[in-house]
Design a protein around this motif. Structure first.
Motif, PDB file in Angstrom:
ATOM      1  N   PHE A 116       0.597  -1.312  -0.011  1.00 33.04           N
ATOM      2  CA  PHE A 116      -0.061  -0.199  -0.133  1.00 33.04           C
ATOM      3  C   PHE A 116       0.784   1.127   0.031  1.00 33.04           C
ATOM      4  O   PHE A 116       0.481   2.601   0.354  1.00 33.04           O
ATOM      5  CB  PHE A 116      -0.741  -0.140   1.249  1.00 33.04           C
ATOM      6  CG  PHE A 116      -2.158  -1.171   1.066  1.00 33.04           C
ATOM      7  CD1 PHE A 116      -3.143  -0.776   0.248  1.00 33.04           C
ATOM      8  CD2 PHE A 116      -2.135  -2.067   1.877  1.00 33.04           C
ATOM      9  CE1 PHE A 116      -4.134  -1.644   0.129  1.00 33.04           C
ATOM     10  CE2 PHE A 116      -2.994  -3.120   1.556  1.00 33.04           C
ATOM     11  CZ  PHE A 116      -3.914  -3.028   0.578  1.00 33.04           C
ATOM     12  N   SER A 117       2.011   1.295  -0.110  1.00 34.37           N
ATOM     13  CA  SER A 117       3.024   2.447  -0.476  1.00 34.37           C
ATOM     14  C   SER A 117       3.325   2.847  -1.757  1.00 34.37           C
ATOM     15  O   SER A 117       3.470   1.874  -2.813  1.00 34.37           O
ATOM     16  CB  SER A 117       4.367   2.230   0.390  1.00 34.37           C
ATOM     17  OG  SER A 117       4.228   1.973   1.853  1.00 34.37           O
ATOM     18  N   PRO A 118       3.124   3.942  -2.086  1.00 38.39           N
ATOM     19  CA  PRO A 118       3.495   4.495  -3.412  1.00 38.39           C
ATOM     20  C   PRO A 118       4.862   3.999  -3.942  1.00 38.39           C
ATOM     21  O   PRO A 118       5.878   4.057  -2.897  1.00 38.39           O
ATOM     22  CB  PRO A 118       3.113   6.021  -3.365  1.00 38.39           C
ATOM     23  CG  PRO A 118       2.577   6.181  -2.198  1.00 38.39           C
ATOM     24  CD  PRO A 118       3.015   5.161  -1.311  1.00 38.39           C
ATOM     25  N   ARG A 119       5.130   3.971  -5.103  1.00 40.53           N
ATOM     26  CA  ARG A 119       6.448   3.541  -5.494  1.00 40.53           C
ATOM     27  C   ARG A 119       7.470   4.844  -5.317  1.00 40.53           C
ATOM     28  O   ARG A 119       7.123   5.944  -5.413  1.00 40.53           O
ATOM     29  CB  ARG A 119       6.434   3.270  -7.115  1.00 40.53           C
ATOM     30  CG  ARG A 119       5.362   2.131  -7.614  1.00 40.53           C
ATOM     31  CD  ARG A 119       5.368   1.945  -8.936  1.00 40.53           C
ATOM     32  NE  ARG A 119       6.471   1.428  -9.459  1.00 40.53           N
ATOM     33  CZ  ARG A 119       7.018   0.180  -9.437  1.00 40.53           C
ATOM     34  NH1 ARG A 119       6.212  -0.861  -8.759  1.00 40.53           N
ATOM     35  NH2 ARG A 119       8.092  -0.377  -9.848  1.00 40.53           N
ATOM     36  N   GLY A 120       8.555   4.307  -4.947  1.00 39.94           N
ATOM     37  CA  GLY A 120       9.707   5.358  -4.482  1.00 39.94           C
ATOM     38  C   GLY A 120       9.667   5.749  -3.099  1.00 39.94           C
ATOM     39  O   GLY A 120      10.597   6.268  -2.889  1.00 39.94           O
ATOM     40  N   GLU A 121       8.403   5.361  -2.462  1.00 40.56           N
ATOM     41  CA  GLU A 121       8.573   5.472  -0.895  1.00 40.56           C
ATOM     42  C   GLU A 121       9.372   4.491  -0.168  1.00 40.56           C
ATOM     43  O   GLU A 121       9.877   3.398  -0.639  1.00 40.56           O
ATOM     44  CB  GLU A 121       7.182   5.874  -0.420  1.00 40.56           C
ATOM     45  CG  GLU A 121       6.345   6.831  -0.936  1.00 40.56           C
ATOM     46  CD  GLU A 121       6.773   8.009  -0.214  1.00 40.56           C
ATOM     47  OE1 GLU A 121       7.630   8.060   0.837  1.00 40.56           O
ATOM     48  OE2 GLU A 121       6.471   9.113  -0.740  1.00 40.56           O
ATOM     49  N   GLN A 122       9.596   4.621   1.034  1.00 35.97           N
ATOM     50  CA  GLN A 122       9.978   3.856   2.265  1.00 35.97           C
ATOM     51  C   GLN A 122       9.227   3.296   3.094  1.00 35.97           C
ATOM     52  O   GLN A 122       8.003   3.895   3.450  1.00 35.97           O
ATOM     53  CB  GLN A 122      11.292   4.467   2.696  1.00 35.97           C
ATOM     54  CG  GLN A 122      12.544   5.063   1.971  1.00 35.97           C
ATOM     55  CD  GLN A 122      13.561   5.385   3.085  1.00 35.97           C
ATOM     56  OE1 GLN A 122      13.330   5.877   4.151  1.00 35.97           O
ATOM     57  NE2 GLN A 122      14.890   5.261   2.579  1.00 35.97           N
ATOM     58  N   VAL A 123       9.532   1.939   3.537  1.00 35.41           N
ATOM     59  CA  VAL A 123       8.941   1.285   4.700  1.00 35.41           C
ATOM     60  C   VAL A 123       9.935   1.207   5.755  1.00 35.41           C
ATOM     61  O   VAL A 123      11.032   0.550   5.540  1.00 35.41           O
ATOM     62  CB  VAL A 123       8.367   0.030   4.127  1.00 35.41           C
ATOM     63  CG1 VAL A 123       7.503  -0.821   5.450  1.00 35.41           C
ATOM     64  CG2 VAL A 123       6.881   0.035   3.219  1.00 35.41           C
TER      65      VAL A 123
ATOM     66  N   ASP B 192       4.606   2.697   7.029  1.00 37.29           N
ATOM     67  CA  ASP B 192       4.556   3.119   5.662  1.00 37.29           C
ATOM     68  C   ASP B 192       3.767   4.594   5.411  1.00 37.29           C
ATOM     69  O   ASP B 192       3.828   5.442   6.325  1.00 37.29           O
ATOM     70  CB  ASP B 192       3.452   2.040   5.023  1.00 37.29           C
ATOM     71  CG  ASP B 192       2.184   2.078   5.394  1.00 37.29           C
ATOM     72  OD1 ASP B 192       1.740   3.594   5.272  1.00 37.29           O
ATOM     73  OD2 ASP B 192       1.638   1.215   5.648  1.00 37.29           O
ATOM     74  N   HIS B 193       4.281   4.901   3.988  1.00 32.23           N
ATOM     75  CA  HIS B 193       3.593   6.260   3.815  1.00 32.23           C
ATOM     76  C   HIS B 193       2.592   6.211   2.550  1.00 32.23           C
ATOM     77  O   HIS B 193       2.640   6.995   1.578  1.00 32.23           O
ATOM     78  CB  HIS B 193       4.800   7.148   3.177  1.00 32.23           C
ATOM     79  CG  HIS B 193       6.016   7.238   4.183  1.00 32.23           C
ATOM     80  ND1 HIS B 193       6.969   6.411   4.465  1.00 32.23           N
ATOM     81  CD2 HIS B 193       6.161   8.263   5.102  1.00 32.23           C
ATOM     82  CE1 HIS B 193       7.656   6.699   5.613  1.00 32.23           C
ATOM     83  NE2 HIS B 193       7.159   8.167   5.871  1.00 32.23           N
ATOM     84  N   GLY B 194       1.825   4.930   2.774  1.00 29.67           N
ATOM     85  CA  GLY B 194       0.690   4.984   1.865  1.00 29.67           C
ATOM     86  C   GLY B 194      -0.648   5.895   2.027  1.00 29.67           C
ATOM     87  O   GLY B 194      -0.404   7.018   2.755  1.00 29.67           O
ATOM     88  N   CYS B 195      -1.689   5.438   1.657  1.00 30.98           N
ATOM     89  CA  CYS B 195      -2.943   6.310   1.732  1.00 30.98           C
ATOM     90  C   CYS B 195      -3.522   6.432   2.977  1.00 30.98           C
ATOM     91  O   CYS B 195      -4.679   7.015   3.191  1.00 30.98           O
ATOM     92  CB  CYS B 195      -3.944   6.046   0.490  1.00 30.98           C
ATOM     93  SG  CYS B 195      -4.392   4.276   0.602  1.00 30.98           S
TER      94      CYS B 195
END
Length: 762
Positions: free
Chosen positions: A668-675, A692-695
């Protein structure tokens, strides 16, 4: 006739004048007692303060005398250790003669001598103990270690040499090392100061006080042992509050306290603080006086006051009788008029012109009262004529109310009897008080057979009976219970002894002693059977799916790896899609099996104490490939002490939780982000966080995020796929480890899941 007991009422006066005379007498006695009590209380405080201050001053004087005496001996022995004529290179006879002079100059020295570094006495006054080994004595090695004064002790070596006396020989030791020209110790100069010195100091300070005030003086060491004092306390350890007060106060003081002999004493106390360069041995001086002796003047004052009170009471009684006769004369006239009215005379009540205003007002009131009584008698006669009619009306109203109540009871009974569920009424003693026909069909007992029997013994299996009784007792004690107004499942037993599951709903009806529990019971045997069949079906289907899926996954893996030869690009794309779908189906089957094991209680956990850091690192490494496919970077953020965090866990199951959380975060994280995976300590728990940095999650989904098959309804969630079982499985695994799982989220700002596990050392 036998003597009849005299009643107390017959001894009391009957006339108001006599009562007034008695009141004057009692009042004078009470005032006298109050005055004597107040004077006694004030005098007691003053006597206690005066005597207490005097005892405290005596204790302080005795303590100062003892500390000064010890200071003089302390300084004298130190100077002896520095004298040139006592150095080891001087003739032995001259040294002994010098020590004899020292002992003769102060008669309380029981022994004075010098010992070499080997502990053997080189020379001593009168030659006592010369050649003896004293290295084991405390004063010898204490002096070499910088402790120059030792507490009171019984004589050891000198007990057989010194002359016999009434009391055993006891000494206070003072010793200093004697040094050579370079400051190196050559031996120890020691002196045994007879404890008789302290007794003489006590006698000199307490002279005259002991006989006049009958006071005792005690000297107590730092360990609360009595060194000097009455014979019954000598050598014993005491725990008086005054000792603690003496330690807390530099100037001393006094207190009232009870002693081991059961008597109360007024105690003055003072603690020695040393003197000059002498540091002191922590001696506390107590001077005590028995309270009966201290308060003797107060008792004499009370006796004088009581005697004066008796005389005053007699005088007040004589005067009271005369005054009472004068006061009650108008009342007697009023009473005579009232007696005439009682005999039937209708004349008004008359009083003399010289009567009190109160008597005149009372006469007017009585006249009005007589007139009022005449009117009331007339009204009462009229009321009696209508009384029967009113009683009949009230009786009809009560009968109508009774009919209404009975109709309500019949309606409630009909509703309960027609209910689909069994109904059982249970009183606050745990006995059955109501029973419908459906309960009879379910359990096999008729209403007459069930009423009055304990519900725990009739319907509950024996192994659960005690818990039912405890729940009822807890409700009676606290007025609260966790089984009211909610549904819960239990096992019950019928007349044939067959156990079966039921769903129970309990409530409280009535108030006070008539309150009872209304219990509705529904047989859920068929429902449980269906659930069991469903679980078995799901388990069987999942296991049957695993076998072909394993073959399919192996075959597709061989095709994808090129084992069967190089594939065209379009075929390889189809094979990759099939591999992904197969892996997804395998995970689905595994999740279904895990949920089934959790629900049936058959999931096994192999717990052992192990470090959490390797598990977190392994999960992070395992999910790197999947994260790269999603275009997401996995990053570790472990605390500096993460390697020391140990927990009693099943490593495979915790790894399963972490990989599930990491895969969800990457999905659920956008591409290019970090978990980010974090591991740190949180109190007595270890905390693992996946951020995560998802929605984020929608607000209406948060309450059911851990429910099986729960999925958010957003388009993004549908595109990502999934069964909705992963978080439910994670929650069950974490809770089986005694931990908790929770999350924080905000739409558009990402989600953080936090797992907390108990640390092994906690």
């Amino acid at each position: 006739m036998p003597n009849q007991p005299i009643k107390l009422r017959s001894l009391l006066p009957h006339a108001l004048g006599a009562w007034l005379a008695l009141a004057f007498t009692v009042l004078s006695i009470v005032l006298t007692l109050l005055l004597v009590t107040a004077l006694e209380h004030k005098a007691t405080e003053q006597v206690r303060e005066q005597i207490g201050q005097a005892l405290a001053e005596l204790a302080k004087q005795s303590s100062n005398r003892l500390e000064r005496g010890m200071f003089e001996r302390y300084r004298e022995v130190r100077l002896l250790a520095q004298r040139r004529d006592l150095r080891p290179d001087m003739p032995l006879a001259e040294r002994r003669r010098a020590l004899d002079q020292v002992q003769a100059s102060y008669g309380y020295y029981g022994w004075v001598g010098m010992a070499g570094m080997d502990g053997k006495v080189q020379v001593a006054a009168k030659g006592l103990l010369e050649g003896m080994d004293v290295s084991a004595r405390p004063w010898f090695h204490n002096a070499l270690n910088g402790i120059y004064a030792d507490n009171v002790h019984d004589a050891v070596l000198l007990a057989k040499i010194l002359p016999k006396q009434a009391e055993p020989w006891r000494f206070v030791d003072v010793a200093f090392p004697f040094l050579d020209a370079n400051g190196k110790p050559l031996g120890v100069m020691g002196a045994h100061l007879s404890w008789q010195w302290a007794r003489d100091v006590q006698r000199s300070v307490m002279a005259g006080v002991t006989a006049h005030r009958k006071a005792d003086a005690l000297v107590v060491d730092d360990s609360r042992y009595v060194l000097l004092g009455p014979a019954d306390l000598l050598g014993k350890q005491i725990a008086q509050r005054s000792l603690q007060k003496a330690r807390d106060s530099k100037d001393g003081g006094f207190a009232v306290e009870q002693w081991p002999d059961g008597r109360s004493y007024l105690v003055g106390y003072a603690r020695g603080q040393g003197y000059g360069e002498y540091p002191g041995l922590g001696w506390t001086v107590l001077v005590r006086q028995d309270l009966d002796t201290a308060y003797a003047p107060v008792r004499r004052l009370r006796e004088y006051g009581l005697a004066a009170g008796v005389v005053l009471a007699a005088l007040f009684s004589i005067g009271g009788i005369a005054i009472a006769r004068r006061i009650t004369r108008p009342l007697g006239e009023l009473a005579a008029s009232a007696r005439r009215i009682r005999r039937g005379e209708t004349v008004p009540i008359a009083v003399g012109s010289g009567s009190y205003e109160e008597v005149q007002s009372l006469a007017a009131t009585l006249n009005g009262l007589v007139a009022d009584l005449v009117n009331r008698r007339r009204d009462l006669e009229q009321l009696n004529a209508t009384l029967e009619e009113r009683v009949e009306q009230r009786t009809r109203e009560l009968e109508d109310a009774l009919v209404t109540v009975r109709a309500s009871e019949q309606r409630i009974a009909a509703i309960i009897e027609a209910a689909q569920d069994a109904f059982v009424g249970v009183d606050l003693r745990g006995n059955i008080c109501d029973w419908n026909s459906r309960a009879g069909q379910m359990f096999g007992w008729s209403r007459d057979e069930a009423i009055g029997h304990p519900v725990a013994g009739l319907l509950v299996p024996p192994r659960f009976a005690s818990s039912v009784d405890k729940a009822i007792d807890m409700f009676k004690l606290t007025g609260r219970s966790d089984f009211l107004e909610r549904h819960f499942e239990r096992m019950v037993v019928n007349r044939r002894g067959v156990e079966f599951p039921v769903e129970v709903t309990a409530g409280l009806a009535g108030r006070g002693d008539s309150a009872f529990f209304s219990v509705f019971i529904r047989d859920i045997s068929e429902r449980k059977k269906v659930e069991r069949m469903k679980s078995e079906f799901v388990s069987t289907v999942s296991h049957e799916l695993r076998t072909p899926l394993t073959s399919i996954r192996a075959s597709l893996a061989m095709l994808a790896d090129g084992t069967a030869g190089e594939l065209p690009d379009d075929v390889r794309g189809l094979v990759d899609i099939s591999c992904e779908s197969c892996e997804r189906l395998v995970r689905l089957v595994n999740d279904v099996l895990d949920i089934q094991k959790i629900e049936s209680g058959r999931m096994e956990f192999h717990l052992r104490e192990q470090a959490l850091l390797p598990l977190a690192e392994h999960a992070l490494e395992a999910m790197q490939g999947y994260a790269r496919q999603q275009g997401v970077a996995l990053r570790a953020d472990f605390a500096t002490d993460a390697a020391t965090l140990l927990a009693n866990v099943d490593g495979d199951r915790i790894t399963q939780v972490l990989t599930n959380l990491l895969s969800n975060a990457a999905k659920f994280s956008p591409r290019g982000e970090q978990v980010v995976l974090r591991l740190d300590a949180y109190g007595d728990r270890a905390r693992i966080a996946v951020e995560d940095h998802g929605c984020g999650m929608p607000a209406d989904f948060m309450d059911r995020v851990f429910q099986p098959f729960a999925q958010a309804d957003g388009a993004d969630s549908r595109q990502k796929g999934g069964t909705g079982l992963g978080l439910s499985i994670c929650k069950s695994i974490v809770e089986q480890h005694g931990g908790t799982i929770r999350f924080t989220t905000a739409e558009g700002a990402g989600t953080t899941f936090m797992v907390e596990l108990p640390l092994a050392q906690a």
